[in-house]
Write a protein that holds these residues in place. Structure first.
Motif, PDB file in Angstrom:
ATOM      1  N   GLY A 224      39.631 -31.649 -43.723  1.00  0.00           N
ATOM      2  CA  GLY A 224      39.928 -32.416 -42.529  1.00  0.00           C
ATOM      3  C   GLY A 224      40.112 -33.905 -42.751  1.00  0.00           C
ATOM      4  N   SER A 225      39.834 -34.376 -43.956  1.00  0.00           N
ATOM      5  CA  SER A 225      39.924 -35.811 -44.224  1.00  0.00           C
ATOM      6  C   SER A 225      41.370 -36.305 -44.207  1.00  0.00           C
ATOM      7  CB  SER A 225      39.312 -36.141 -45.590  1.00  0.00           C
ATOM      8  OG  SER A 225      37.928 -35.870 -45.614  1.00  0.00           O
ATOM      9  N   ILE A 226      41.555 -37.513 -43.698  1.00  0.00           N
ATOM     10  CA  ILE A 226      42.808 -38.249 -43.844  1.00  0.00           C
ATOM     11  C   ILE A 226      42.543 -39.318 -44.895  1.00  0.00           C
ATOM     12  CG2 ILE A 226      44.554 -39.666 -42.729  1.00  0.00           C
ATOM     13  CD1 ILE A 226      44.502 -36.764 -41.754  1.00  0.00           C
ATOM     14  N   VAL A 227      43.288 -39.254 -45.988  1.00  0.00           N
ATOM     15  CA  VAL A 227      42.990 -40.068 -47.167  1.00  0.00           C
ATOM     16  C   VAL A 227      44.147 -41.019 -47.451  1.00  0.00           C
ATOM     17  CG1 VAL A 227      42.278 -40.026 -49.587  1.00  0.00           C
ATOM     18  CG2 VAL A 227      41.702 -38.103 -48.085  1.00  0.00           C
ATOM     19  N   ARG A 228      43.821 -42.278 -47.710  1.00  0.00           N
ATOM     20  CA  ARG A 228      44.812 -43.294 -48.063  1.00  0.00           C
ATOM     21  C   ARG A 228      44.661 -43.692 -49.527  1.00  0.00           C
ATOM     22  NH1 ARG A 228      43.479 -48.502 -45.245  1.00  0.00           N
ATOM     23  NH2 ARG A 228      42.259 -48.801 -47.159  1.00  0.00           N
TER      24      ARG A 228
ATOM     25  N   ASN B 295      38.539 -38.141 -40.152  1.00  0.00           N
ATOM     26  CA  ASN B 295      38.502 -36.695 -40.305  1.00  0.00           C
ATOM     27  C   ASN B 295      38.906 -36.071 -38.975  1.00  0.00           C
ATOM     28  OD1 ASN B 295      37.365 -33.845 -40.407  1.00  0.00           O
ATOM     29  ND2 ASN B 295      36.857 -34.548 -42.464  1.00  0.00           N
ATOM     30  N   THR B 296      39.866 -35.155 -39.018  1.00  0.00           N
ATOM     31  CA  THR B 296      40.381 -34.561 -37.782  1.00  0.00           C
ATOM     32  C   THR B 296      39.458 -33.503 -37.204  1.00  0.00           C
ATOM     33  OG1 THR B 296      41.604 -32.781 -38.884  1.00  0.00           O
ATOM     34  CG2 THR B 296      42.726 -34.913 -38.619  1.00  0.00           C
ATOM     35  N   GLY B 297      38.588 -32.951 -38.035  1.00  0.00           N
ATOM     36  CA  GLY B 297      37.766 -31.832 -37.594  1.00  0.00           C
ATOM     37  C   GLY B 297      38.483 -30.502 -37.668  1.00  0.00           C
TER      38      GLY B 297
ATOM     39  N   ARG C  45      56.781 -45.291 -35.071  1.00  0.00           N
ATOM     40  CA  ARG C  45      57.298 -46.660 -35.095  1.00  0.00           C
ATOM     41  C   ARG C  45      56.211 -47.689 -34.813  1.00  0.00           C
ATOM     42  NH1 ARG C  45      61.505 -47.189 -30.762  1.00  0.00           N
ATOM     43  NH2 ARG C  45      59.865 -46.059 -29.653  1.00  0.00           N
ATOM     44  N   ASP C  46      55.184 -47.311 -34.053  1.00  0.00           N
ATOM     45  CA  ASP C  46      54.117 -48.249 -33.714  1.00  0.00           C
ATOM     46  C   ASP C  46      53.014 -48.302 -34.760  1.00  0.00           C
ATOM     47  OD1 ASP C  46      52.775 -45.861 -33.332  1.00  0.00           O
ATOM     48  OD2 ASP C  46      52.494 -46.104 -31.169  1.00  0.00           O
ATOM     49  N   GLY C  47      53.204 -47.601 -35.885  1.00  0.00           N
ATOM     50  CA  GLY C  47      52.236 -47.654 -36.976  1.00  0.00           C
ATOM     51  C   GLY C  47      51.199 -46.567 -36.962  1.00  0.00           C
ATOM     52  N   ARG C  48      51.129 -45.777 -35.884  1.00  0.00           N
ATOM     53  CA  ARG C  48      50.176 -44.670 -35.858  1.00  0.00           C
ATOM     54  C   ARG C  48      50.627 -43.567 -36.815  1.00  0.00           C
ATOM     55  NH1 ARG C  48      49.769 -42.579 -29.940  1.00  0.00           N
ATOM     56  NH2 ARG C  48      52.038 -42.822 -30.187  1.00  0.00           N
ATOM     57  N   LEU C  49      49.652 -42.860 -37.366  1.00  0.00           N
ATOM     58  CA  LEU C  49      49.941 -41.707 -38.205  1.00  0.00           C
ATOM     59  C   LEU C  49      49.920 -40.465 -37.333  1.00  0.00           C
ATOM     60  CD1 LEU C  49      50.409 -40.528 -41.066  1.00  0.00           C
ATOM     61  CD2 LEU C  49      47.907 -40.251 -41.227  1.00  0.00           C
ATOM     62  N   LEU C  50      51.057 -39.803 -37.219  1.00  0.00           N
ATOM     63  CA  LEU C  50      51.145 -38.547 -36.484  1.00  0.00           C
ATOM     64  C   LEU C  50      50.680 -37.422 -37.395  1.00  0.00           C
ATOM     65  CD1 LEU C  50      54.660 -39.092 -34.870  1.00  0.00           C
ATOM     66  CD2 LEU C  50      52.413 -39.584 -33.863  1.00  0.00           C
ATOM     67  N   ILE C  51      49.835 -36.542 -36.867  1.00  0.00           N
ATOM     68  CA  ILE C  51      49.197 -35.498 -37.669  1.00  0.00           C
ATOM     69  C   ILE C  51      49.366 -34.157 -36.976  1.00  0.00           C
ATOM     70  CG2 ILE C  51      47.030 -34.690 -38.704  1.00  0.00           C
ATOM     71  CD1 ILE C  51      45.997 -37.614 -38.354  1.00  0.00           C
ATOM     72  N   CYS C  52      49.938 -33.196 -37.667  1.00  0.00           N
ATOM     73  CA  CYS C  52      49.896 -31.808 -37.212  1.00  0.00           C
ATOM     74  C   CYS C  52      48.629 -31.190 -37.761  1.00  0.00           C
ATOM     75  CB  CYS C  52      51.116 -31.034 -37.708  1.00  0.00           C
ATOM     76  SG  CYS C  52      52.614 -31.357 -36.757  1.00  0.00           S
ATOM     77  N   ASP C  53      47.796 -30.695 -36.869  1.00  0.00           N
ATOM     78  CA  ASP C  53      46.509 -30.146 -37.282  1.00  0.00           C
ATOM     79  C   ASP C  53      46.387 -28.718 -36.744  1.00  0.00           C
ATOM     80  OD1 ASP C  53      43.504 -31.084 -38.193  1.00  0.00           O
ATOM     81  OD2 ASP C  53      43.438 -29.635 -36.558  1.00  0.00           O
ATOM     82  N   SER C  54      45.853 -27.840 -37.559  1.00  0.00           N
ATOM     83  CA  SER C  54      45.560 -26.480 -37.116  1.00  0.00           C
ATOM     84  C   SER C  54      44.053 -26.256 -37.216  1.00  0.00           C
ATOM     85  CB  SER C  54      46.293 -25.461 -37.988  1.00  0.00           C
ATOM     86  OG  SER C  54      46.061 -24.147 -37.551  1.00  0.00           O
TER      87      SER C  54
ATOM     88  N   ARG D 109      43.854 -27.972 -34.046  1.00  0.00           N
ATOM     89  CA  ARG D 109      43.656 -28.982 -33.005  1.00  0.00           C
ATOM     90  C   ARG D 109      44.942 -29.399 -32.303  1.00  0.00           C
ATOM     91  NH1 ARG D 109      40.311 -34.029 -33.982  1.00  0.00           N
ATOM     92  NH2 ARG D 109      40.755 -34.058 -31.731  1.00  0.00           N
ATOM     93  N   GLY D 110      46.104 -29.204 -32.918  1.00  0.00           N
ATOM     94  CA  GLY D 110      47.359 -29.558 -32.272  1.00  0.00           C
ATOM     95  C   GLY D 110      48.003 -30.783 -32.888  1.00  0.00           C
ATOM     96  N   LEU D 111      48.759 -31.525 -32.079  1.00  0.00           N
ATOM     97  CA  LEU D 111      49.432 -32.739 -32.533  1.00  0.00           C
ATOM     98  C   LEU D 111      48.557 -33.940 -32.208  1.00  0.00           C
ATOM     99  CD1 LEU D 111      51.937 -34.138 -33.719  1.00  0.00           C
ATOM    100  CD2 LEU D 111      52.902 -34.173 -31.404  1.00  0.00           C
ATOM    101  N   LEU D 112      48.199 -34.697 -33.234  1.00  0.00           N
ATOM    102  CA  LEU D 112      47.275 -35.812 -33.110  1.00  0.00           C
ATOM    103  C   LEU D 112      47.947 -37.117 -33.521  1.00  0.00           C
ATOM    104  CD1 LEU D 112      44.227 -34.140 -34.946  1.00  0.00           C
ATOM    105  CD2 LEU D 112      44.895 -33.882 -32.530  1.00  0.00           C
ATOM    106  N   ALA D 113      47.302 -38.236 -33.177  1.00  0.00           N
ATOM    107  CA  ALA D 113      47.764 -39.554 -33.609  1.00  0.00           C
ATOM    108  C   ALA D 113      46.558 -40.369 -34.062  1.00  0.00           C
ATOM    109  CB  ALA D 113      48.502 -40.269 -32.489  1.00  0.00           C
ATOM    110  N   LEU D 114      46.647 -40.940 -35.260  1.00  0.00           N
ATOM    111  CA  LEU D 114      45.571 -41.736 -35.853  1.00  0.00           C
ATOM    112  C   LEU D 114      45.951 -43.213 -35.854  1.00  0.00           C
ATOM    113  CD1 LEU D 114      43.014 -42.185 -37.731  1.00  0.00           C
ATOM    114  CD2 LEU D 114      44.575 -41.783 -39.643  1.00  0.00           C
ATOM    115  N   ASP D 115      45.054 -44.056 -35.362  1.00  0.00           N
ATOM    116  CA  ASP D 115      45.197 -45.505 -35.514  1.00  0.00           C
ATOM    117  C   ASP D 115      44.661 -45.859 -36.899  1.00  0.00           C
ATOM    118  OD1 ASP D 115      44.735 -48.261 -35.630  1.00  0.00           O
ATOM    119  OD2 ASP D 115      44.303 -48.397 -33.500  1.00  0.00           O
TER     120      ASP D 115
END
Length: 333
Positions: A55-59, A72-74, A84-93, A95-101
């Motif tokens: 579940g981790s989002i790693v940079r 972590n998306t869980g 375009r606004d800098g958020r990271l769009l995440i497809c999660d299973s 949980r659905g479609l998420l957005a990370l700041d």
């Protein structure tokens, strides 16, 4: 946990076509906390981002060093894209479609239901220049944990959806066979969509005389296409997660009860994908394969996503705890 039931049907798999004999390449590995980095994308500063099995989002820094867990998306992060606004769009299973700041680590849910049902296998995502978000759904019947059930069913339960800036969701294409990667063409006139089980790439036109239609681009692929990305020269990179399996194709065309029996077997007795490191770049107009790499590696296998950055092709994988990278020059035919 008990497996969900499957409802298989007879299905005729596409023919197994041919691709060029791609060169091998020297692979550099970058360890990923949490393991199995499904997809990999690059932010405006050239840093690499991926989602791990735990579940981790790693940079990472642009050279693939200094992995840092941002959130972590869980769930299980799959396809990624920067908005375009800098958020990271995440497809999660599931949980659905998420957005990370990226700055705060805050995760918001953008879509978790469609037409009154749960979005449980959001697969890949992209945003177009007007702020519209398109995302794929591999199957409406299973989560990623039970992806094999979707393959054994052989039903077209996948789709391409559109999320408008006002939050409304529209299904623009359905009936897809395990919809997966989605990426825009360089000129923004179309999206390229991958169907893993259908073994094809198709063009979904956003503008022009064919707007709103899906047309084949590259069919009868000899491998299972996964995530996609658009290269600097406009070519469409495709991760080939594993070669086509002729036995699986024969089973799909045969009595459905055989696949029901296979589904009931313990995982250790079920068929496993062939291990390979395989990426192909396609011309967005002709569908011709114009670059690629194919090899095997003891620590990296089953490439599921890739992106160009700093003269290298970075590869995500569900076959090990690493990002892999190769020189782009090594992919030339």
């Amino acid at each position: 946990m008990a497996k969900p039931p499957i409802d298989p049907v007879r299905w005729q798999a596409p023919p197994v076509g041919a691709l060029p004999a791609f060169p091998s390449a020297d692979i550099t590995l970058s360890p990923v906390p949490g393991g199995e980095p499904e997809d990999v994308v690059v932010d405006g500063a050239g840093r690499l981002w991926t989602g791990a099995l735990d579940g981790s989002i790693v940079r990472f820094e642009p050279d693939g060093t200094a992995p840092t867990v941002i959130a972590n998306t869980g769930g299980r992060p799959l396809g990624l894209a920067f908005a375009r606004d800098g958020r990271l769009l995440i497809c999660d299973s599931p949980r659905g479609l998420l957005a990370l700041d990226p700055g705060s680590g805050r995760i918001d849910t953008l879509v978790d239901t469609i037409a009154g049902r749960t979005l449980q296998f959001c697969s890949n995502v992209t945003e177009t220049a007007d702020g519209t978000i398109y995302f794929t759904e591999s199957t409406s019947a299973f989560t990623v944990a039970d992806y094999l059930g979707a393959i054994l069913e052989a039903r077209g339960r996948g789709a391409l959806h559109r999320l408008e800036p006002d939050g409304s969701v529209t299904t623009v294409v359905d009936g897809l066979y395990f919809a997966n990667g989605v990426t825009p063409t360089a000129d923004g006139t179309a999206l390229i969509v991958a169907e893993t089980q259908g073994r094809r790439l198709s063009t979904y036109w956003l503008s022009g005389p064919h707007a709103g239609t899906l047309r084949p681009l590259a069919e009868n692929l000899p491998g299972m296409p996964d995530n996609l990305s658009t290269g600097a020269d406009g070519r469409i990179w495709c991760a080939m997660v594993t070669p086509a399996n002729r036995l699986a194709d024969r089973l799909a065309a045969g009595p459905p009860f055989l696949r029901t029996l296979i589904w009931r077997l313990p995982p250790r007795l079920q068929p496993t994908p062939e291990s390979v490191v395989w990426v192909v770049a396609f011309d967005p107009d002709s569908g011709a394969a114009v670059a690629g790499m194919r090899t095997t590696h003891p620590a990296l296998q089953m490439v599921t996503g890739m992106v160009e950055s700093n003269g290298r092709l970075w590869m995500g994988s569900i076959g090990g705890p690493y990002l892999g990278s190769i020189a782009l020059t090594s992919t030339v035919l």
